[in-house]
Scaffold this active site. Structure first.
Site, PDB file in Angstrom:
ATOM      1  CG  HIS A   1       8.211  25.064 -14.991  1.00  0.00           C
ATOM      2  ND1 HIS A   1       7.265  24.071 -14.907  1.00  0.00           N
ATOM      3  CD2 HIS A   1       8.969  24.962 -13.870  1.00  0.00           C
ATOM      4  CE1 HIS A   1       7.431  23.404 -13.782  1.00  0.00           C
ATOM      5  NE2 HIS A   1       8.459  23.917 -13.127  1.00  0.00           N
TER       6      HIS A   1
ATOM      7  CG  ASP B   1       4.661  29.923 -14.931  1.00  0.00           C
ATOM      8  OD1 ASP B   1       4.664  30.505 -13.833  1.00  0.00           O
ATOM      9  OD2 ASP B   1       4.679  28.684 -15.029  1.00  0.00           O
TER      10      ASP B   1
ATOM     11  CD  GLU C   1       9.635  29.809 -16.136  1.00  0.00           C
ATOM     12  OE1 GLU C   1       9.584  30.012 -14.906  1.00  0.00           O
ATOM     13  OE2 GLU C   1      10.288  28.893 -16.651  1.00  0.00           O
TER      14      GLU C   1
ATOM     15  CE  LYS D   1       7.403  27.816  -7.341  1.00  0.00           C
ATOM     16  NZ  LYS D   1       6.395  26.967  -8.004  1.00  0.00           N
TER      17      LYS D   1
ATOM     18  CG  HIS E   1      10.122  31.133  -9.546  1.00  0.00           C
ATOM     19  ND1 HIS E   1      10.463  30.380  -8.444  1.00  0.00           N
ATOM     20  CD2 HIS E   1       9.831  30.250 -10.537  1.00  0.00           C
ATOM     21  CE1 HIS E   1      10.400  29.104  -8.752  1.00  0.00           C
ATOM     22  NE2 HIS E   1      10.008  28.990 -10.013  1.00  0.00           N
TER      23      HIS E   1
ATOM     24  CG  ASN F   1      10.992  27.423  -4.666  1.00  0.00           C
ATOM     25  OD1 ASN F   1      12.148  27.818  -4.811  1.00  0.00           O
ATOM     26  ND2 ASN F   1      10.482  26.451  -5.399  1.00  0.00           N
TER      27      ASN F   1
ATOM     28  CB  SER G   1      12.204  27.905 -12.034  1.00  0.00           C
ATOM     29  OG  SER G   1      12.453  27.042 -13.124  1.00  0.00           O
TER      30      SER G   1
END
Length: 384
Positions: free
Chosen positions: A133, A204, A175, A236, A207, A47, A179
């Site tokens: 997540h 969130d 998110e 990440k 990524h 990541n 992910s």
């Protein structure tokens, strides 16, 4: 059933379903190359999207921080573990992302758990994207507030759930970049739906931060959304570890009083905060821009050439490029086939992803070179 029988039965069930998780001890594993058992592999499971875990400026900052502060913080931030290094990075991060305050956490998991545990009461309601997540969904499940899930990225379904009567407050959870599928949330529409019912939005962006948006400011900046609560993590795009919650002054003051993950956990090492500051300097600068452009080019190179006749390629423009293969056993076989050709990729299976969607979760990074992508494509073609 005894304790041992319970444990044995659970493990046996995982083995029979090809869902048993295993760890591999690697001697190098964050950058372009992964070394395990003396063998060298091109690494397509990291990541570390911008390759900053190996950046000399970031490494040097950590070393200098360790020489000044030591290798640990020595305690909770409420006792003696909050240093000038922590304070400086919190202020730098808040200014960069346009929030009054930032609070550092030891991990993204801890940050998400802390927020939901501290804020939600039984009369409130949490409405989360179904593919959020595990840290978010687990925190919501453990919360006294009821949890409702809306269909993935379906803001009309979200709006219908929000419109149902609720005696307390409503928190919408999603998110920035998901992910496991690598796709992005429609944040503007999600924010609009939440605000129409006086709800708060928690995003969130683990990524997205550092990787997308102007100067790497992330998914929310890219889509011109300012959620009430923004969680960013540093394992990440930043290439380090840890996380932060971006919020208002009042929420920060509240969290400092009631967030047990802050109060009762040893804070991150001050040296880590200094390394994160160095990583942010790279992300914000010309080198960060160049790394993001290189990553974008590698993603396009991969997506334009991978054979969709052999694999189902998820609709992702991010560094996460999942190849959906369906059966758990086939995903494991494909991962093994790639490793025999010196390409390291991880098979992701239920319960991490829905049943029937086992996949290779391929991740591309700015540390890769075009020839690495070509080698991956060649190996995939042979394995397919």
């Amino acid at each position: 059933m005894s304790w041992q029988q319970k444990i044995d039965a659970a493990l046996s069930e995982r083995r029979s379903a090809d869902t048993l998780r295993r760890r591999h001890a690697v001697s190098q594993g964050a950058g372009r190359w992964l070394i395990a058992d003396g063998c060298k592999y091109l690494n397509f499971s990291s990541n570390d999207y911008l390759g900053l875990s190996q950046h000399p400026q970031v490494i040097r900052a950590w070393q200098q921080g360790a020489e000044r502060f030591g290798v640990g913080s020595g305690g909770s931030g409420h006792v003696s573990g909050y240093t000038t290094a922590h304070q400086a990075f919190e202020e730098e991060l808040a200014d960069w992302l346009g929030y009054p305050r930032a609070l550092l956490f030891i991990s993204g998991f801890a940050a998400n758990q802390a927020l939901i545990a501290a804020l939600m009461a039984k009369e409130d309601r949490i409405i989360a994207d179904r593919l959020s997540h595990a840290s978010l969904l687990e925190a919501a499940s453990l919360s006294p507030a009821p949890l409702r899930r809306f269909s993935h990225n379906d803001t009309q379904h979200l709006a219908r759930l929000l419109a149902a009567p609720c005696p307390g407050q409503q928190l919408v959870v999603t998110e920035g970049v998901f992910s496991m599928d690598g796709d992005s949330a429609p944040l503007r529409e999600t924010d609009r739906a939440a605000r129409a019912q006086n709800g708060w939005l928690l995003v969130d962006d683990a990524h997205g931060i550092g990787v997308v948006g102007e100067a790497g400011r992330g998914s929310c900046w890219q889509q011109q959304v300012r959620p009430d609560l923004l969680v960013v993590t540093f394992g990440k795009g930043f290439g380090v570890s840890g996380a932060a919650v971006l919020c208002s002054e009042s929420v920060a003051a509240y969290m400092l009083q009631f967030a047990r993950h802050l109060i009762y956990s040893t804070s991150m090492p001050p040296a880590q905060a200094q390394a994160l500051s160095a990583a942010l300097t790279v992300i914000r600068g010309e080198e960060g821009r160049a790394r993001r452009e290189k990553l974008t080019a590698l993603i396009q190179r991969f997506r334009s050439a991978v054979s969709t006749r052999e694999f189902t390629l998820a609709d992702s423009q991010s560094a996460i490029q999942p190849l959906i293969v369906g059966e758990n056993g086939r995903a494991l076989q494909l991962a093994d086939a790639l490793r025999r050709q010196q390409c390291w990729a991880t098979a992701i299976r239920p319960p991490t992803v829905p049943a029937g969607t086992a996949r290779l979760r391929l991740t591309l990074t700015a540390a890769h070179e075009p020839q690495d992508i070509d080698q991956l494509l060649e190996v995939l073609h042979g394995a397919g």
